[in-house]
Design a protein around this motif. Structure first.
Motif, PDB file in Angstrom:
ATOM      1  N   ILE A  57      -9.532   7.693   0.885  1.00 29.33           N
ATOM      2  CA  ILE A  57     -10.158   6.974   1.460  1.00 29.33           C
ATOM      3  C   ILE A  57     -11.639   7.321   2.466  1.00 29.33           C
ATOM      4  CG2 ILE A  57     -10.926   4.234   1.837  1.00 29.33           C
ATOM      5  CD1 ILE A  57     -10.163   5.385  -0.926  1.00 29.33           C
ATOM      6  N   THR A 104       1.103  -0.894   0.381  1.00 32.66           N
ATOM      7  CA  THR A 104      -0.071  -0.024  -0.214  1.00 32.66           C
ATOM      8  C   THR A 104       0.806   1.339   0.266  1.00 32.66           C
ATOM      9  OG1 THR A 104      -1.754  -1.154   1.096  1.00 32.66           O
ATOM     10  CG2 THR A 104      -1.756   0.864   0.845  1.00 32.66           C
ATOM     11  N   GLY A 146      -8.431   5.612   9.585  1.00 31.69           N
ATOM     12  CA  GLY A 146      -7.207   6.057   9.390  1.00 31.69           C
ATOM     13  C   GLY A 146      -6.745   7.509   8.794  1.00 31.69           C
TER      14      GLY A 146
HETATM   15  N1  NAP Z   1      -7.256   6.536   4.365  1.00 33.46           N
HETATM   16  C1  NAP Z   1      -6.544   7.403   3.243  1.00 33.46           C
HETATM   17  O1  NAP Z   1      -6.538   8.075   2.537  1.00 33.46           O
HETATM   18  C2  NAP Z   1      -5.124   6.278   2.520  1.00 33.46           C
HETATM   19  C3  NAP Z   1      -4.382   7.558   1.352  1.00 33.46           C
HETATM   20  C4  NAP Z   1      -3.758   6.373   0.522  1.00 33.46           C
HETATM   21  C5  NAP Z   1      -2.814   5.492   1.456  1.00 33.46           C
HETATM   22  N2  NAP Z   1      -3.031   4.929   2.804  1.00 33.46           N
HETATM   23  C6  NAP Z   1      -1.775   4.136   3.387  1.00 33.46           C
HETATM   24  O2  NAP Z   1      -2.780   2.977   3.521  1.00 33.46           O
HETATM   25  C7  NAP Z   1      -2.873   2.038   4.901  1.00 33.46           C
HETATM   26  C8  NAP Z   1      -4.213   1.865   5.521  1.00 33.46           C
HETATM   27  O3  NAP Z   1      -5.152   2.704   5.911  1.00 33.46           O
HETATM   28  P1  NAP Z   1      -6.201   3.390   6.383  1.00 33.46           P
HETATM   29  O4  NAP Z   1      -6.158   4.018   6.206  1.00 33.46           O
HETATM   30  O5  NAP Z   1      -6.372   1.751   6.176  1.00 33.46           O
HETATM   31  O6  NAP Z   1      -5.712   3.130   8.040  1.00 33.46           O
HETATM   32  P2  NAP Z   1      -6.330   2.916   9.245  1.00 33.46           P
HETATM   33  O7  NAP Z   1      -7.505   2.839   9.556  1.00 33.46           O
HETATM   34  O8  NAP Z   1      -5.244   3.508  10.794  1.00 33.46           O
HETATM   35  O9  NAP Z   1      -5.240   1.717   9.359  1.00 33.46           O
HETATM   36  C9  NAP Z   1      -3.904   1.523   9.688  1.00 33.46           C
HETATM   37  C10 NAP Z   1      -3.522  -0.156  10.442  1.00 33.46           C
HETATM   38  O10 NAP Z   1      -1.904  -0.039  10.595  1.00 33.46           O
HETATM   39  C11 NAP Z   1      -2.161  -0.609  11.482  1.00 33.46           C
HETATM   40  N3  NAP Z   1      -0.786  -0.380  11.802  1.00 33.46           N
HETATM   41  C12 NAP Z   1      -0.332   0.814  12.391  1.00 33.46           C
HETATM   42  N4  NAP Z   1       0.513   1.046  12.930  1.00 33.46           N
HETATM   43  C13 NAP Z   1       1.207   0.146  12.717  1.00 33.46           C
HETATM   44  C14 NAP Z   1       1.879  -0.381  13.092  1.00 33.46           C
HETATM   45  N5  NAP Z   1       3.967  -0.123  13.498  1.00 33.46           N
HETATM   46  N6  NAP Z   1       2.234  -2.230  12.763  1.00 33.46           N
HETATM   47  C15 NAP Z   1       0.985  -3.035  12.805  1.00 33.46           C
HETATM   48  N7  NAP Z   1       0.187  -2.420  12.130  1.00 33.46           N
HETATM   49  C16 NAP Z   1       0.063  -1.119  12.310  1.00 33.46           C
HETATM   50  C17 NAP Z   1      -3.313  -0.634  11.928  1.00 33.46           C
HETATM   51  O11 NAP Z   1      -3.426  -1.259  13.628  1.00 33.46           O
HETATM   52  P3  NAP Z   1      -3.096  -0.823  15.218  1.00 33.46           P
HETATM   53  O12 NAP Z   1      -2.963   0.688  15.146  1.00 33.46           O
HETATM   54  O13 NAP Z   1      -4.135  -1.828  15.515  1.00 33.46           O
HETATM   55  O14 NAP Z   1      -1.696  -0.788  14.952  1.00 33.46           O
HETATM   56  C18 NAP Z   1      -4.021   0.169  11.194  1.00 33.46           C
HETATM   57  O15 NAP Z   1      -4.724  -1.756  11.470  1.00 33.46           O
HETATM   58  C19 NAP Z   1      -1.800   3.142   5.476  1.00 33.46           C
HETATM   59  O16 NAP Z   1      -0.590   2.349   4.717  1.00 33.46           O
HETATM   60  C20 NAP Z   1      -1.752   4.116   4.740  1.00 33.46           C
HETATM   61  O17 NAP Z   1      -0.787   5.204   4.296  1.00 33.46           O
HETATM   62  C21 NAP Z   1      -4.304   5.323   3.348  1.00 33.46           C
END
Ligand code: NAP
Length: 247
Positions: free
Chosen positions: A183, A135, A187
């Motif tokens: 999205i 990702t 997060g």
């Molecule tokens: N949402 C957006 O707009 C967007 C856009 C572009 C890219 N992304 C990318 O998409 C990915 C997922 O993001 P999301 O938006 O779904 O955010 P999210 O809801 O905050 O999910 C992040 C996940 O990663 C886990 N996590 C965070 N730090 C970690 C660590 N050090 N070790 C293991 N697990 C960890 C969290 O669980 P815990 O907190 O329990 O550890 C959670 O399961 C990320 O790489 C983010 O950069 C998101």
């Protein structure tokens, strides 16, 4: 898409994109391992998915000892890994003058070091023909204000993924990148106010935030035989964020 008898590891699988992707793989017949730092989040995800095909592992991807623990938890029954979704990531948005060493290190240790060493440690378990998906983010190629560190981590991921696609091709392993735009996830909620989310939705061609399921569908496609000739590619799933924002 059918993933029956396939083993899938998803880092950061407790909320948002990772959770949606775990559900989609389980619904497609796969056996899935998800990680996160927080046992309570893992418990919630497990309750929500409610499947004997799900295993949860407390593992902080930024800590190499935890990455080794994940490797042991996955491999103890001699499992072969068919899909590795390197999704765990964090972002802190602040102007360059406000970035602290702690914030810089946390983002690089999670997003870059963690993904890199998870790939390295799980590499011996990847089956012939396996698929790896990183990702990244549309931030890797955009130049939005206050995203210098986060965007740099995602740019680094893109480069690691491109080189991994070449290095692992000899093992018939495909490596690709999914780059989400804005999205609606916990997060995003943690870094963007309602006003900021309305702005982000407004600078997409489709005029809305994406849904985590829309990223999950792309990951399943990239991991499937339908994508058998796709490797080293970045698939942007952003509702037309780039093209619209640059007009
Ligand atoms: N949402 C957006 O707009 C967007 C856009 C572009 C890219 N992304 C990318 O998409 C990915 C997922 O993001 P999301 O938006 O779904 O955010 P999210 O809801 O905050 O999910 C992040 C996940 O990663 C886990 N996590 C965070 N730090 C970690 C660590 N050090 N070790 C293991 N697990 C960890 C969290 O669980 P815990 O907190 O329990 O550890 C959670 O399961 C990320 O790489 C983010 O950069 C998101």
């Amino acid at each position: 898409m059918d993933f029956t008898n396939k083993n899938v590891v998803i880092t950061g699988g407790t909320t948002g994109i990772g959770l949606a992707t775990a559900k989609a793989f389980i619904n497609a017949g796969a056996t899935v391992w998800i990680t996160g730092r927080n046992a309570e989040n893992l418990h919630k995800a497990s309750t929500e998915i409610n499947s004997p095909k799900l295993t949860t592992v407390v593992s902080d991807t930024s800590k190499l000892a935890d990455v080794s623990f994940l490797e042991q938890a996955f491999s103890e029954k001699g499992n072969k890994l068919d899909v590795l979704f390197l999704n765990a990531g964090i972002g802190t948005f602040e102007p360059i003058e406000k970035v602290t060493e702690a914030s810089f290190d946390a983002q690089f240790n999670t997003n870059v070091k963690g993904n890199f060493f998870t790939l390295q440690k799980l590499l011996p378990h990847l089956a012939e023909g396996a698929s790896v998906v990183f990702t990244s983010s549309s931030a890797a190629t955009a130049a939005n204000l206050e995203t210098s560190v986060y965007s740099a981590t995602k740019g680094a991921i893109n480069k690691i993924a491109h080189i991994a696609a070449n290095e692992l091709a000899t093992k018939k392993i495909r490596v690709n990148i999914v780059s989400p735009g804005p999205i609606a996830t916990p997060g995003l909620d943690s870094v963007a106010t309602d006003e900021a989310k309305t702005f982000l939705a407004g600078v997409t061609a489709l005029q809305r935030l994406g849904h985590p399921d829309e990223i999950a569908k792309t990951v399943l496609f990239l991991a499937s035989d339908a994508a058998s000739y796709i490797s080293g590619t970045e698939v942007t799933v952003d509702g037309g964020y780039h093209s619209y924002a640059l007009k």
